[in-house]
Design an enzyme around this catalytic site. Structure first.
Site, PDB file in Angstrom:
ATOM      1  N   SER A  78      10.919   8.044  -2.915  1.00 23.13           N
ATOM      2  CA  SER A  78      10.559   6.708  -3.394  1.00 23.13           C
ATOM      3  C   SER A  78       9.520   6.065  -2.476  1.00 23.13           C
ATOM      4  O   SER A  78       8.632   5.351  -2.945  1.00 23.13           O
ATOM      5  CB  SER A  78      11.792   5.821  -3.526  1.00 23.13           C
ATOM      6  OG  SER A  78      12.492   5.738  -2.305  1.00 23.13           O
ATOM      7  N   GLU A  79       9.609   6.315  -1.173  1.00 24.02           N
ATOM      8  CA  GLU A  79       8.556   5.915  -0.237  1.00 24.02           C
ATOM      9  C   GLU A  79       8.408   6.956   0.864  1.00 24.02           C
ATOM     10  O   GLU A  79       9.394   7.586   1.272  1.00 24.02           O
ATOM     11  CB  GLU A  79       8.831   4.555   0.411  1.00 24.02           C
ATOM     12  CG  GLU A  79       8.340   3.358  -0.375  1.00 24.02           C
ATOM     13  CD  GLU A  79       9.393   2.824  -1.322  1.00 24.02           C
ATOM     14  OE1 GLU A  79       9.075   1.927  -2.116  1.00 24.02           O
ATOM     15  OE2 GLU A  79      10.535   3.307  -1.279  1.00 24.02           O
ATOM     16  N   THR A  80       7.178   7.104   1.326  1.00 21.45           N
ATOM     17  CA  THR A  80       6.878   7.867   2.534  1.00 21.45           C
ATOM     18  C   THR A  80       6.189   6.933   3.513  1.00 21.45           C
ATOM     19  O   THR A  80       5.278   6.177   3.134  1.00 21.45           O
ATOM     20  CB  THR A  80       5.978   9.077   2.220  1.00 21.45           C
ATOM     21  OG1 THR A  80       6.689   9.986   1.373  1.00 21.45           O
ATOM     22  CG2 THR A  80       5.576   9.811   3.490  1.00 21.45           C
ATOM     23  N   HIS A  88      13.959   1.000   3.794  1.00 24.97           N
ATOM     24  CA  HIS A  88      14.508   2.293   4.187  1.00 24.97           C
ATOM     25  C   HIS A  88      13.457   3.149   4.884  1.00 24.97           C
ATOM     26  O   HIS A  88      13.780   3.929   5.774  1.00 24.97           O
ATOM     27  CB  HIS A  88      15.117   3.007   2.978  1.00 24.97           C
ATOM     28  CG  HIS A  88      14.174   3.753   2.118  1.00 24.97           C
ATOM     29  ND1 HIS A  88      13.349   3.137   1.206  1.00 24.97           N
ATOM     30  CD2 HIS A  88      13.908   5.085   2.007  1.00 24.97           C
ATOM     31  CE1 HIS A  88      12.620   4.053   0.579  1.00 24.97           C
ATOM     32  NE2 HIS A  88      12.943   5.245   1.045  1.00 24.97           N
TER      33      HIS A  88
END
Length: 262
Positions: free
Chosen positions: A43-45, A74
């Site tokens: 979902s995110e890096t 996160h």
């Protein structure tokens, strides 16, 4: 360069929210970071520049598989975990401070994101079948929906095509907690930025903490909460509301580390 996959807001592998973390010696091209995020498909890096003057905040950016986002809880927690807990990051949302606590948790100092009541967007009813829309509010980047019960939050199967038309970066669905020690439950859907369901969303709790303070009759200047994000992976977020800031507390565990070759 070094790269990691970290499960955030959990101490158990394969739960919580997985984030990619890439350590950089110097700022990278935006198009390259977007390509890496699309390849990793979390979902995110997070991309953090670790080389720089001693004591200065480290530049940190976050990308979904399709776009850059201004704040990611996160991904920040995962990055602080990789780098050793106590960290300061220079981000699009200002300087974010992370502090390692004695119990193994990490606290992140984030800006509060207050939501104001609004009329529900037309697409919500179609996008959230089975959810009783009790109240709707708009924060800076997400629409918040209070559902009729925690059971509705846990059971909803969204129509993502409909939700993608809601004019916001995402939709938070929440209700009072249904088990001891949990103040409220939530789920977060963001098809607008390429994420159907975000498993555990730190930034959403910057809105949830301030919104539930009024509903639960807590002091809006200083109150503690425990939230459960009831996705399939699930996760727990502890919050400490301090006027216009929110201390987000979570744990993290590294599940993969290696080298990025391109």
């Amino acid at each position: 360069m070094r790269a990691f996959v970290v499960d955030a807001f959990t101490d158990t592998a394969f739960t919580g929210n997985p984030a990619g973390v890439v350590l950089l010696d110097s700022p990278a091209e935006e198009s390259w970071m977007q390509s890496v995020a699309a390849e990793l498909r979390h979902s995110e890096t997070a991309f953090v520049v670790v080389a720089g003057p001693e004591g200065e905040p480290k530049p940190l950016r976050w990308f979904t598989p399709t776009t850059e986002v201004p704040l990611c809880g996160h991904g920040t927690l995962a990055t602080a975990h990789v780098l050793g807990g106590d960290q300061r990051f220079d981000t699009r949302s200002g300087v974010l401070t992370c502090t390692a606590l004695d119990d193994g948790w990490i606290e992140m100092d984030f800006p509060a994101d207050r939501a104001e009541p609004v009329e529900p967007p037309e697409a919500l009813a179609a996008g959230l079948p089975g959810v009783t829309v009790v109240e709707t509010a708009q924060a800076a980047t997400k629409v918040l929906v209070r559902a009729g019960s925690a059971a509705e939050v846990r059971a909803v199967r969204p129509d993502f095509a409909a939700l993608a038309t809601v004019p916001s970066r995402g939709v938070i669905v929440t209700a009072p907690g249904d088990r001891p020690g949990v103040d409220f439950v939530s789920r977060v859907f963001s098809p607008q930025v390429g994420i159907q369901e975000d498993p555990v969303t730190g930034s959403a709790h910057c809105t949830l903490a301030t919104w539930w303070a009024a509903k639960l009759h807590r002091d809006p200047r200083s109150a503690d909460f425990v939230g459960e994000q009831a996705s399939a992976r699930s996760g727990i977020v502890r919050m400490a509301l301090r006027a216009d800031r929110v201390g987000l507390r979570g744990r993290a565990t590294t599940v993969l580390s290696g080298e990025l070759h391109v």
